[in-house]
Design a protein around this motif. Structure first.
Motif, PDB file in Angstrom:
ATOM      1  N   GLY A  44       0.783  -1.229   0.000  1.00 53.50           N
ATOM      2  CA  GLY A  44       0.000   0.000   0.000  1.00 53.50           C
ATOM      3  C   GLY A  44       0.809   1.269   0.000  1.00 53.50           C
ATOM      4  O   GLY A  44       0.238   2.365   0.049  1.00 53.50           O
ATOM      5  N   GLY A  45       2.151   1.195  -0.059  1.00 54.40           N
ATOM      6  CA  GLY A  45       2.921   2.426  -0.059  1.00 54.40           C
ATOM      7  C   GLY A  45       4.410   2.195   0.030  1.00 54.40           C
ATOM      8  O   GLY A  45       4.906   1.070  -0.111  1.00 54.40           O
ATOM      9  N   GLN A  46       5.139   3.297   0.282  1.00 50.70           N
ATOM     10  CA  GLN A  46       6.589   3.242   0.357  1.00 50.70           C
ATOM     11  C   GLN A  46       7.095   4.092   1.520  1.00 50.70           C
ATOM     12  O   GLN A  46       6.469   5.076   1.916  1.00 50.70           O
ATOM     13  CB  GLN A  46       7.219   3.761  -0.940  1.00 50.70           C
ATOM     14  N   ILE A  47       8.267   3.685   2.047  1.00 53.17           N
ATOM     15  CA  ILE A  47       9.027   4.502   2.988  1.00 53.17           C
ATOM     16  C   ILE A  47      10.246   5.008   2.227  1.00 53.17           C
ATOM     17  O   ILE A  47      11.080   4.217   1.774  1.00 53.17           O
ATOM     18  CB  ILE A  47       9.456   3.698   4.225  1.00 53.17           C
ATOM     19  N   VAL A  48      10.345   6.323   2.087  1.00 52.95           N
ATOM     20  CA  VAL A  48      11.394   6.939   1.274  1.00 52.95           C
ATOM     21  C   VAL A  48      12.481   7.500   2.183  1.00 52.95           C
ATOM     22  O   VAL A  48      12.182   8.180   3.175  1.00 52.95           O
ATOM     23  CB  VAL A  48      10.812   8.053   0.387  1.00 52.95           C
ATOM     24  N   LEU A  49      13.736   7.208   1.849  1.00 55.24           N
ATOM     25  CA  LEU A  49      14.866   7.814   2.543  1.00 55.24           C
ATOM     26  C   LEU A  49      15.125   9.178   1.912  1.00 55.24           C
ATOM     27  O   LEU A  49      15.612   9.275   0.786  1.00 55.24           O
ATOM     28  CB  LEU A  49      16.107   6.925   2.429  1.00 55.24           C
ATOM     29  N   GLU A  50      14.780  10.239   2.630  1.00 56.24           N
ATOM     30  CA  GLU A  50      14.925  11.594   2.102  1.00 56.24           C
ATOM     31  C   GLU A  50      16.362  12.083   2.180  1.00 56.24           C
ATOM     32  O   GLU A  50      16.839  12.783   1.277  1.00 56.24           O
ATOM     33  CB  GLU A  50      14.007  12.549   2.872  1.00 56.24           C
ATOM     34  N   SER A  51      17.066  11.743   3.263  1.00 51.83           N
ATOM     35  CA  SER A  51      18.464  12.156   3.395  1.00 51.83           C
ATOM     36  C   SER A  51      19.148  11.270   4.417  1.00 51.83           C
ATOM     37  O   SER A  51      18.493  10.629   5.249  1.00 51.83           O
ATOM     38  CB  SER A  51      18.575  13.627   3.824  1.00 51.83           C
ATOM     39  N   ALA A  52      20.481  11.246   4.340  1.00 51.30           N
ATOM     40  CA  ALA A  52      21.273  10.462   5.280  1.00 51.30           C
ATOM     41  C   ALA A  52      22.589  11.178   5.525  1.00 51.30           C
ATOM     42  O   ALA A  52      23.177  11.753   4.600  1.00 51.30           O
ATOM     43  CB  ALA A  52      21.526   9.057   4.739  1.00 51.30           C
ATOM     44  N   ALA A  53      23.038  11.174   6.774  1.00 46.83           N
ATOM     45  CA  ALA A  53      24.317  11.784   7.132  1.00 46.83           C
ATOM     46  C   ALA A  53      25.046  10.859   8.081  1.00 46.83           C
ATOM     47  O   ALA A  53      24.427  10.151   8.885  1.00 46.83           O
ATOM     48  CB  ALA A  53      24.106  13.153   7.771  1.00 46.83           C
ATOM     49  N   ILE A  54      26.373  10.865   7.997  1.00 46.70           N
ATOM     50  CA  ILE A  54      27.195   9.980   8.814  1.00 46.70           C
ATOM     51  C   ILE A  54      28.328  10.779   9.428  1.00 46.70           C
ATOM     52  O   ILE A  54      28.791  11.781   8.856  1.00 46.70           O
ATOM     53  CB  ILE A  54      27.731   8.803   7.963  1.00 46.70           C
ATOM     54  N   SER A  55      28.764  10.369  10.598  1.00 43.95           N
ATOM     55  CA  SER A  55      29.815  11.119  11.287  1.00 43.95           C
ATOM     56  C   SER A  55      31.148  11.006  10.572  1.00 43.95           C
ATOM     57  O   SER A  55      31.940  11.957  10.566  1.00 43.95           O
ATOM     58  CB  SER A  55      29.954  10.612  12.730  1.00 43.95           C
ATOM     59  N   ALA A  56      31.441   9.853   9.959  1.00 48.10           N
ATOM     60  CA  ALA A  56      32.713   9.667   9.256  1.00 48.10           C
ATOM     61  C   ALA A  56      32.642   8.382   8.455  1.00 48.10           C
ATOM     62  O   ALA A  56      31.856   7.479   8.771  1.00 48.10           O
ATOM     63  CB  ALA A  56      33.875   9.607  10.242  1.00 48.10           C
ATOM     64  N   THR A  57      33.450   8.295   7.426  1.00 46.47           N
ATOM     65  CA  THR A  57      33.583   7.041   6.680  1.00 46.47           C
ATOM     66  C   THR A  57      34.942   6.398   6.931  1.00 46.47           C
ATOM     67  O   THR A  57      35.224   5.323   6.405  1.00 46.47           O
ATOM     68  CB  THR A  57      33.395   7.284   5.174  1.00 46.47           C
ATOM     69  N   GLU A  58      35.785   7.069   7.712  1.00 45.28           N
ATOM     70  CA  GLU A  58      37.073   6.528   8.144  1.00 45.28           C
ATOM     71  C   GLU A  58      37.007   6.388   9.667  1.00 45.28           C
ATOM     72  O   GLU A  58      36.699   7.356  10.373  1.00 45.28           O
ATOM     73  CB  GLU A  58      38.222   7.475   7.768  1.00 45.28           C
ATOM     74  N   ILE A  59      37.297   5.191  10.173  1.00 41.04           N
ATOM     75  CA  ILE A  59      37.107   4.968  11.607  1.00 41.04           C
ATOM     76  C   ILE A  59      38.053   3.891  12.100  1.00 41.04           C
ATOM     77  O   ILE A  59      38.488   3.019  11.330  1.00 41.04           O
ATOM     78  CB  ILE A  59      35.634   4.584  11.901  1.00 41.04           C
ATOM     79  N   GLU A  60      38.389   3.945  13.382  1.00 37.84           N
ATOM     80  CA  GLU A  60      39.247   2.947  14.009  1.00 37.84           C
ATOM     81  C   GLU A  60      38.396   1.905  14.734  1.00 37.84           C
ATOM     82  O   GLU A  60      37.255   2.187  15.114  1.00 37.84           O
ATOM     83  CB  GLU A  60      40.188   3.621  15.015  1.00 37.84           C
ATOM     84  N   PRO A  61      38.926   0.704  14.939  1.00 42.20           N
ATOM     85  CA  PRO A  61      38.212  -0.283  15.759  1.00 42.20           C
ATOM     86  C   PRO A  61      37.899   0.296  17.140  1.00 42.20           C
ATOM     87  O   PRO A  61      38.722   0.977  17.747  1.00 42.20           O
ATOM     88  CB  PRO A  61      39.200  -1.449  15.850  1.00 42.20           C
ATOM     89  N   GLY A  62      36.699   0.030  17.628  1.00 39.27           N
ATOM     90  CA  GLY A  62      36.265   0.567  18.912  1.00 39.27           C
ATOM     91  C   GLY A  62      35.540   1.887  18.801  1.00 39.27           C
ATOM     92  O   GLY A  62      34.948   2.354  19.774  1.00 39.27           O
TER      93      GLY A  62
END
Length: 646
Positions: free
Chosen positions: A519-537
């Motif tokens: 009966g419909g859709q859930i649309v992702l309007e926008s997305a943001a992330i703190s970083a794409t480079e990260i250390e373990p932990g």
């Protein structure tokens, strides 16, 4: 000392050791819980401050005064704090023997002691740093003192009656049920004495002096007690008698574990025989109390206690502890049943078959004790009987290695119990009792939560009874919209929610997608992330904005997953949107839902490139995810590069 007396002494000593063993064993194994934390906090205060704090609560100060002195002598471990209750419970079992012997004889006393020793109602509160085991002790001791006056009226009995009655009143207001039993039983005895033209003057004087002295000792607290009792709102649930009475019966005869181990035929047999009138052998000494009155005391005690409990609308599982004094009465009742079996007038060929009836008595009591083994074991192994694990919560927080964390505690009394463990596992943690005010001050609470977010990298919310303490969910609303929830775990009835605070502005992701539901859709309007480079932990902070073009037919969960190059799951977070505060069925068409998640990167992650994916699924059918365009059931948000730090 005769051989019979030596045998009785040996059996009594064995039962004392049994009672002590099952109470002191594993005494410190479980964490202190909320109410025990309150006891610990009270024990740190001066006697005057204990009284002031007790006056603001619903419990009198007697137990707290004793615990404060006990803590000085024994220490502050869980074992030490609970050992006062364990000792009181062992003494209660011993007094059950003394009462049974005084009323009926050695057989009844030993059987009553055995029943108390293995009853999980008694054991449960023997292993809790609260006042209920002490309440049962004063109930048994004051009843023994009353019987002592009625049988051998001396100053000893009056003194004991005064001290034990005052002790019971200063311990818990449920002691009123014991006094009601004393009053009715005393009137019955007086009626018997007058009918049989027995001298009752000295008994009346000593009894009046005993209770009068107790009232004098209680006068400093009497006004406060009346205020507390008259202003105490009912905490029970409306339950039909057909449901309440079987529960009370199970707790009194077996304990809270009756639902696990059942109620044996032996228990029912002893109770039934406890109401049977049988003449003792001619060689037996005359009873100190008329047989009819002695027979009536245990059922009268149980009936008055349970009737008062139900009449005051107190019935709910957490309040059944107020019935603990009546467990002593139930044990006496069953003990008399064993005595009846021991002296049962079974006859064959004109001769009493005494050995047979005595063997049946021994086997019946032993069967009751043997059947209790499963219940005693369940107290320590079955999650239904475990206390809320605040020690486990503190250990879980400490395992994250965040010495500068903030810990929000939402329920009254949590600051004491969690502070007890924070001193051991996280002395630098900032403990924040929130929300502010008994009726929540919304603005002040919001400001306090935002201040914690601004000053700490990690926040832990320890939540209990949220619907009562924070019905508007003020604390969680700020955390879920201005911090990033990692996960939540339950420790009994307490929920631990972990949050990462926003330390970076983050970057917007060039991604879009639409998840299709019937009966419909859930649309992702926008997305943001703190970083794409990260250390373990480290933690990835993710902000998503959703829009549905129709009301979804189910409350879908979001899954955020980190996969390696081979598609193997490394870590994930599953939750309903906005940390369960905005289930998808509450979304209005076109409404923008801002949804935050944090994903912890495992410490043992191999440096490599990973894929961050999201999806939706119905928790009723977790294997079926919503399809997302262009195809598949997971949407790629970003490639994440995990690398070792310098």
């Amino acid at each position: 000392m005769t051989s019979h007396q030596r045998l009785v002494l040996v059996i009594a000593a064995g039962l004392i050791l049994l009672a002590a063993g099952v109470r002191f064993s594993s005494l410190g194994a479980q964490s202190l819980w909320n109410d025990e934390g309150n006891s610990y906090g009270q024990s740190l205060r001066t006697p005057a401050d204990i009284a002031l704090n007790a006056a603001a609560d619903i419990h009198p100060p007697g137990y707290y005064w004793l615990l404060a002195g006990w803590r000085v002598l024994t220490g502050e471990s869980e074992f030490a704090l609970r050992s006062l209750s364990a000792l009181a419970s062992v003494l209660s079992a011993t007094l059950a023997y003394a009462l049974g012997k005084r009323l009926y004889g050695d057989t009844a006393g030993l059987a009553a002691m055995a029943v108390v020793a293995v009853n999980t109602f008694s054991i449960t509160y023997a292993q809790e740093a609260r006042m209920y085991a002490l309440l049962a002790l004063f109930a048994a001791a004051s009843t023994w003192a009353l019987i002592d006056i009625l049988t051998t009226p001396r100053w000893r009995g009056a003194t004991a009656l005064a001290l034990t009655t005052a002790g019971g009143l200063y311990t818990n207001y449920a002691f009123a049920g014991v006094l009601a039993t004393h009053a009715v039983f005393g009137l019955l005895w007086l009626g018997w004495a007058l009918t049989h033209r027995r001298r009752a003057g000295r008994v009346i004087r000593l009894t009046a002096l005993g209770y009068g002295a107790a009232v004098v000792l209680y006068l400093p607290w009497l006004r406060i007690a009346l205020t507390q009792i008259t202003h105490w709102s009912s905490t029970g649930d409306p339950v039909p008698l057909s449901e309440a009475l079987p529960v009370a019966f199970g707790w009194l005869t077996v304990g809270p574990t009756y639902a696990t181990v059942g109620i044996s035929v032996g228990v029912v047999l002893l109770l039934a025989l406890g109401l049977y009138s049988v003449r003792p052998p001619a060689s037996a000494p005359p009873p100190p109390i008329p047989r009819a009155l002695a027979l009536a005391l245990p059922p009268l005690w149980v009936a008055l206690t349970v009737t008062g409990f139900l009449a005051l609308d107190l019935f709910r599982p957490a309040n059944l502890k107020f019935l603990l004094p009546a467990q002593i009465a139930t044990a006496l009742w069953m003990g008399r049943g064993a005595w009846v079996l021991w002296h049962f007038p079974a006859v064959r060929d004109g001769r009493r078959i005494q050995r047979l009836t005595r063997a049946v008595a021994i086997l019946t009591v032993f069967a009751v004790m043997w059947g209790a083994r499963g219940g005693i074991s369940a107290l320590h192994t079955d999650p239904r009987y475990q206390r809320d694990d605040y020690r486990g919560i503190a250990q879980a927080i400490a395992a994250d290695g965040q010495p500068d964390a903030a810990v929000i505690l939402n329920a009254p009394g949590q600051i004491e119990v969690f502070g007890y463990y924070a001193a051991r596992f996280g002395p630098a943690w900032e403990l924040a009792p929130l929300p502010i005010g008994l009726t929540v001050d919304v603005q002040a609470t919001q400001a306090a939560v935002r201040d914690l977010i601004a000053r700490h990298d990690r926040i832990y919310a320890v939540l209990w009874g949220v619907n009562e303490r924070d019905p508007q969910a003020v604390v969680e609303s700020v955390l879920n919209t201005e911090a990033f929830p990692i996960d939540e775990r339950w420790f009994g009835s307490v929920r631990l929610v972990r949050y990462v605070t926003p330390q970076q502005t983050g970057q917007t992701l060039d991604v879009d997608g639409a998840f299709t539901f019937p009966g419909g859709q859930i649309v992702l309007e926008s997305a943001a992330i703190s970083a794409t480079e990260i250390e373990p932990g480290g933690a990835l902070n993710l902000t998503l904005e959703w829009r549905a073009d129709a009301v979804p037919p189910a409350n879908y969960k979001i899954t955020v997953q980190l996969l390696d190059s081979g598609g193997v799951l490394v870590t994930q977070r599953d939750a309903e949107p906005v940390a369960y505060q905005r289930p998808t069925r509450t979304w209005a068409p076109g409404e923008i839902i801002v949804d935050r998640h944090a994903l912890l990167i495992p410490n043992d992650s191999t440096p490599a490139q990973y894929r961050l994916m999201i999806g939706f699924y119905n928790p009723d059918h977790p294997g079926e995810r919503l399809p997302v365009s262009p195809d598949g059931d997971l949407l790629l948000l970003a490639d994440i590069n995990v690398h070792m730090g310098n």
